[in-house]
Design an enzyme around this catalytic site. Structure first.
Site, PDB file in Angstrom:
ATOM      1  N   ARG A  64       0.818  -1.212   0.000  1.00 42.52           N
ATOM      2  CA  ARG A  64       0.000   0.000   0.000  1.00 42.52           C
ATOM      3  C   ARG A  64       0.856   1.267   0.000  1.00 42.52           C
ATOM      4  O   ARG A  64       0.499   2.271  -0.618  1.00 42.52           O
ATOM      5  CB  ARG A  64      -0.929  -0.015   1.215  1.00 42.52           C
ATOM      6  N   HIS A  68       0.408   4.490  -2.408  1.00 38.91           N
ATOM      7  CA  HIS A  68       0.196   5.852  -1.911  1.00 38.91           C
ATOM      8  C   HIS A  68       1.349   6.775  -2.274  1.00 38.91           C
ATOM      9  O   HIS A  68       1.175   7.993  -2.333  1.00 38.91           O
ATOM     10  CB  HIS A  68      -0.050   5.831  -0.402  1.00 38.91           C
ATOM     11  N   ASP A  69       2.527   6.220  -2.509  1.00 38.71           N
ATOM     12  CA  ASP A  69       3.637   7.031  -3.004  1.00 38.71           C
ATOM     13  C   ASP A  69       3.374   7.439  -4.456  1.00 38.71           C
ATOM     14  O   ASP A  69       3.397   8.619  -4.801  1.00 38.71           O
ATOM     15  CB  ASP A  69       4.945   6.231  -2.896  1.00 38.71           C
ATOM     16  N   VAL A  72       0.680  10.185  -5.576  1.00 37.81           N
ATOM     17  CA  VAL A  72       0.839  11.588  -5.169  1.00 37.81           C
ATOM     18  C   VAL A  72       2.119  12.134  -5.795  1.00 37.81           C
ATOM     19  O   VAL A  72       3.219  11.898  -5.301  1.00 37.81           O
ATOM     20  CB  VAL A  72       0.862  11.714  -3.630  1.00 37.81           C
ATOM     21  N   GLY A  74       3.717  11.126  -8.359  1.00 31.91           N
ATOM     22  CA  GLY A  74       4.613  10.113  -8.900  1.00 31.91           C
ATOM     23  C   GLY A  74       5.357   9.323  -7.838  1.00 31.91           C
ATOM     24  O   GLY A  74       5.358   9.675  -6.656  1.00 31.91           O
ATOM     25  N   ASP A  76       8.055   8.801  -6.000  1.00 35.10           N
ATOM     26  CA  ASP A  76       9.243   9.592  -5.678  1.00 35.10           C
ATOM     27  C   ASP A  76       9.599   9.551  -4.197  1.00 35.10           C
ATOM     28  O   ASP A  76      10.338  10.406  -3.711  1.00 35.10           O
ATOM     29  CB  ASP A  76       9.024  11.051  -6.115  1.00 35.10           C
ATOM     30  N   SER A  78       7.918  10.400  -1.728  1.00 33.36           N
ATOM     31  CA  SER A  78       7.397  11.541  -0.955  1.00 33.36           C
ATOM     32  C   SER A  78       6.585  11.093   0.256  1.00 33.36           C
ATOM     33  O   SER A  78       6.570  11.775   1.279  1.00 33.36           O
ATOM     34  CB  SER A  78       6.569  12.459  -1.855  1.00 33.36           C
ATOM     35  N   HIS A 196      -6.324  -5.693  -2.408  1.00 31.57           N
ATOM     36  CA  HIS A 196      -7.092  -5.935  -1.195  1.00 31.57           C
ATOM     37  C   HIS A 196      -7.308  -7.427  -0.941  1.00 31.57           C
ATOM     38  O   HIS A 196      -8.090  -7.792  -0.069  1.00 31.57           O
ATOM     39  CB  HIS A 196      -8.428  -5.179  -1.250  1.00 31.57           C
TER      40      HIS A 196
HETATM   41  C1  HEM Z   1      -9.166   1.760  -5.939  1.00 28.61           C
HETATM   42  C2  HEM Z   1      -9.074   2.619  -4.969  1.00 28.61           C
HETATM   43  C3  HEM Z   1      -8.661   2.239  -3.572  1.00 28.61           C
HETATM   44  C4  HEM Z   1      -9.277   2.627  -2.431  1.00 28.61           C
HETATM   45  C5  HEM Z   1     -10.497   3.514  -2.314  1.00 28.61           C
HETATM   46  C6  HEM Z   1      -8.558   2.022  -1.343  1.00 28.61           C
HETATM   47  C7  HEM Z   1      -8.880   2.187  -0.004  1.00 28.61           C
HETATM   48  C8  HEM Z   1      -8.305   1.480   1.026  1.00 28.61           C
HETATM   49  C9  HEM Z   1      -8.718   1.579   2.394  1.00 28.61           C
HETATM   50  C10 HEM Z   1      -9.803   2.506   2.937  1.00 28.61           C
HETATM   51  C11 HEM Z   1      -7.970   0.712   3.119  1.00 28.61           C
HETATM   52  C12 HEM Z   1      -8.036   0.472   4.616  1.00 28.61           C
HETATM   53  C13 HEM Z   1      -7.226   1.569   5.295  1.00 28.61           C
HETATM   54  C14 HEM Z   1      -7.398   1.647   6.794  1.00 28.61           C
HETATM   55  O1  HEM Z   1      -7.965   0.745   7.389  1.00 28.61           O
HETATM   56  O2  HEM Z   1      -6.938   2.631   7.371  1.00 28.61           O
HETATM   57  C15 HEM Z   1      -7.070   0.072   2.194  1.00 28.61           C
HETATM   58  C16 HEM Z   1      -6.141  -0.879   2.541  1.00 28.61           C
HETATM   59  C17 HEM Z   1      -5.231  -1.419   1.661  1.00 28.61           C
HETATM   60  N1  HEM Z   1      -5.051  -1.048   0.355  1.00 28.61           N
HETATM   61 FE1  HEM Z   1      -6.304   0.072  -0.754  1.00 28.61          FE
HETATM   62  N2  HEM Z   1      -7.526   1.284  -1.838  1.00 28.61           N
HETATM   63  C18 HEM Z   1      -7.537   1.398  -3.199  1.00 28.61           C
HETATM   64  C19 HEM Z   1      -6.623   0.853  -4.068  1.00 28.61           C
HETATM   65  C20 HEM Z   1      -5.495   0.161  -3.686  1.00 28.61           C
HETATM   66  C21 HEM Z   1      -4.404  -0.170  -4.541  1.00 28.61           C
HETATM   67  C22 HEM Z   1      -4.290   0.232  -6.015  1.00 28.61           C
HETATM   68  C23 HEM Z   1      -3.502  -0.867  -3.795  1.00 28.61           C
HETATM   69  C24 HEM Z   1      -2.169  -1.435  -4.191  1.00 28.61           C
HETATM   70  C25 HEM Z   1      -1.802  -1.730  -5.411  1.00 28.61           C
HETATM   71  C26 HEM Z   1      -4.057  -0.985  -2.465  1.00 28.61           C
HETATM   72  C27 HEM Z   1      -3.498  -1.685  -1.436  1.00 28.61           C
HETATM   73  C28 HEM Z   1      -4.039  -1.789  -0.166  1.00 28.61           C
HETATM   74  C29 HEM Z   1      -3.572  -2.736   0.831  1.00 28.61           C
HETATM   75  C30 HEM Z   1      -2.513  -3.799   0.614  1.00 28.61           C
HETATM   76  C31 HEM Z   1      -4.302  -2.483   1.993  1.00 28.61           C
HETATM   77  C32 HEM Z   1      -4.138  -3.161   3.361  1.00 28.61           C
HETATM   78  C33 HEM Z   1      -3.035  -2.429   4.106  1.00 28.61           C
HETATM   79  C34 HEM Z   1      -2.684  -2.963   5.466  1.00 28.61           C
HETATM   80  O3  HEM Z   1      -3.225  -3.971   5.914  1.00 28.61           O
HETATM   81  O4  HEM Z   1      -1.815  -2.333   6.121  1.00 28.61           O
HETATM   82  N3  HEM Z   1      -5.251  -0.325  -2.428  1.00 28.61           N
HETATM   83  N4  HEM Z   1      -7.285   0.560   0.940  1.00 28.61           N
END
Ligand code: HEM
Ligand SMILES: *[C@@H]1O[C@H](CO)[C@@H](O)[C@H](O)[C@H]1NC(C)=O
Ligand SMILES: *[C@@H]1O[C@H](CO)[C@@H](O)[C@H](O)[C@H]1NC(C)=O
Ligand SMILES: *[C@@H]1O[C@H](CO)[C@@H](O)[C@H](O)[C@H]1NC(C)=O
Ligand SMILES: *[C@@H]1O[C@H](CO)[C@@H](O)[C@H](O)[C@H]1NC(C)=O
Length: 322
Positions: A64, A68-69, A72, A74, A76, A78, A196
């Site tokens: 993640r 998130h890097d 925002v 690119g 980089d 940040s 996810h």
């Molecule tokens: C499509 C739009 C996306 C939204 C709206 C979104 C939103 C979220 C949210 C709300 C969480 C939970 C955060 C928390 O509990 O504080 C989460 C977790 C996570 N997201 Fe996304 N996400 C998106 C796309 C992505 C993408 C593209 C990736 C990686 C390629 C990703 C990887 C992850 C991972 C691995 C977690 C679990 C992190 C952990 O357990 O520490 N997400 N995401």
């Protein structure tokens, strides 16, 4: 013979001219550290492996961080910068606050890789890309070649993080627009959301879905409410899919049953015949094509606006500019 030779000379000239005209500064490559530090990638993987065996969730957290890097300004590095007198960094942006994690592991990796290389040559932005790949691979996902050569930003912006990271309340069309604004398409949105398949989410990010959404399996909603009351328990976590330590395609199978945990997850599948629905269905049935497409989309995401050449710097400490 002479004609052939002059033909070859011309070809060589054209190739050299074309290469030197190319904006080489924007080019990443998989062999970027091969000469300067061939030990770099194995050193990173070793630390990631150790961190995951200590806490499986950290693989999700590292994946993640790279997302998130990249979203925002690119890829980089940040996202790793602490606040300074000159800027408020991204860590306190709404999607990141009390949410993104793994900074200590990134510090451990930076120390280990600098030691293995006898100098600071590997950027924090590249460390994020490699740690994300290693996490996916170690947890059972595809093992792809990472593109390298990113350099680290000298600034960060909390406002840019708030503007660019998609929140879980987004509708399908908002999610798609957000991805398109980053040069990604529908397929990238679907496959990358399947990140996810690992990790956890806090109650506060899915409360509105389990209490108010109608396209949700009732038993699934009831079980989620148990640990996520209407008020309080904001930090209580729940797995994003039922096989949270395994990088597999169960995420897509859950969407078919209306068991997506986040509103944004279930937005990708509504069972009314859209292209999005068709992709979810395809990946739920074909884990090989999911693995292949996920790797390709990760490489594409990793290519978002990198700093290269003489731009930016290679940070000594991932939390601060040099
Ligand atoms: C499509 C739009 C996306 C939204 C709206 C979104 C939103 C979220 C949210 C709300 C969480 C939970 C955060 C928390 O509990 O504080 C989460 C977790 C996570 N997201 Fe996304 N996400 C998106 C796309 C992505 C993408 C593209 C990736 C990686 C390629 C990703 C990887 C992850 C991972 C691995 C977690 C679990 C992190 C952990 O357990 O520490 N997400 N995401
Ligand atoms: C803030 O920016 C100024 C001017 O670029 C620089 O001299 C100073 O060291 C910076 N302060 C911090 C805490 O980075
Ligand atoms: C949630 O956890 C964070 C630390 O990660 C803490 O600052 C915050 O106060 C907690 N919120 C609640 C409602 O317990
Ligand atoms: C559900 O929707 C109602 C009506 O819009 C709203 O008052 C309530 O706060 C929502 N509940 C949650 C948990 O978001
Ligand atoms: C599918 O359903 C969603 C919400 O139920 C709706 O917004 C969308 O327009 C529908 N699409 C088609 C092609 O029916």
């Amino acid at each position: 013979m002479a004609a052939l030779r002059s033909f070859l000379v011309i070809i060589c000239f054209v190739v050299v001219a074309a290469t030197s005209m190319m904006p080489t500064s924007a080019q990443l490559s998989s062999g970027f550290y091969n000469k300067v530090c061939p030990q770099a990638l194995p050193a990173i993987r070793k630390v990631v492996k150790r961190a995951i065996s200590h806490e499986p969730r950290i693989g999700a957290s590292l994946l993640r961080l790279h997302f998130h890097d990249c979203f925002v300004n690119g890829c980089d590095g940040s996202v790793l910068l602490d606040d300074t007198a000159n800027f408020t960094g991204e860590k306190t942006a709404f999607p990141n606050l009390n949410s993104i994690r793994g900074f200590n592991v990134i510090d451990d990796i930076k120390k280990a890789v600098d030691k293995a290389c006898y100098k600071s040559v590997v950027s924090c932005a590249d460390i994020l890309a490699v740690a994300a790949r290693d996490s996916v691979s170690i947890l059972g996902g595809p093992d792809y070649e990472v593109q390298l050569g990113r350099r680290d930003a000298r600034t960060a912006s909390v406002n840019d993080a708030n503007r660019n990271l998609p929140p879980p309340v987004f509708s399908f069309s908002q999610l798609l627009s957000n991805f398109q604004a980053h040069g990604l398409n529908l397929k990238d949105l679907i496959v990358l959301s399947a990140a996810h398949t690992i990790g956890l989410a806090r109650c506060t990010t899915f409360r509105a879905r389990i209490y108010n959404d109608t396209n949700i399996d009732p038993k699934f909603a009831a079980s989620a409410k148990y640990n996520c009351p209407t008020t309080g328990g904001d930090n209580n976590t729940r797995p994003l899919d039922s096989t949270t330590r395994r990088f597999d395609n169960v995420y897509f199978k859950a969407l078919l049953q209306q068991k997506g945990l986040l509103h944004s997850d279930q937005e990708l599948y509504k069972n009314n015949g859209t292209d999005s629905d068709k992709l979810v269905l395809k990946y739920s049935r074909n884990s090989e094509s999911f693995a292949k497409d996920f790797a390709n989309s990760m490489i594409k995401m990793g290519n978002i606006k990198p700093l290269t050449g003489n731009n930016g710097e290679v940070r000594l400490n991932c939390r601060k500019i040099n």
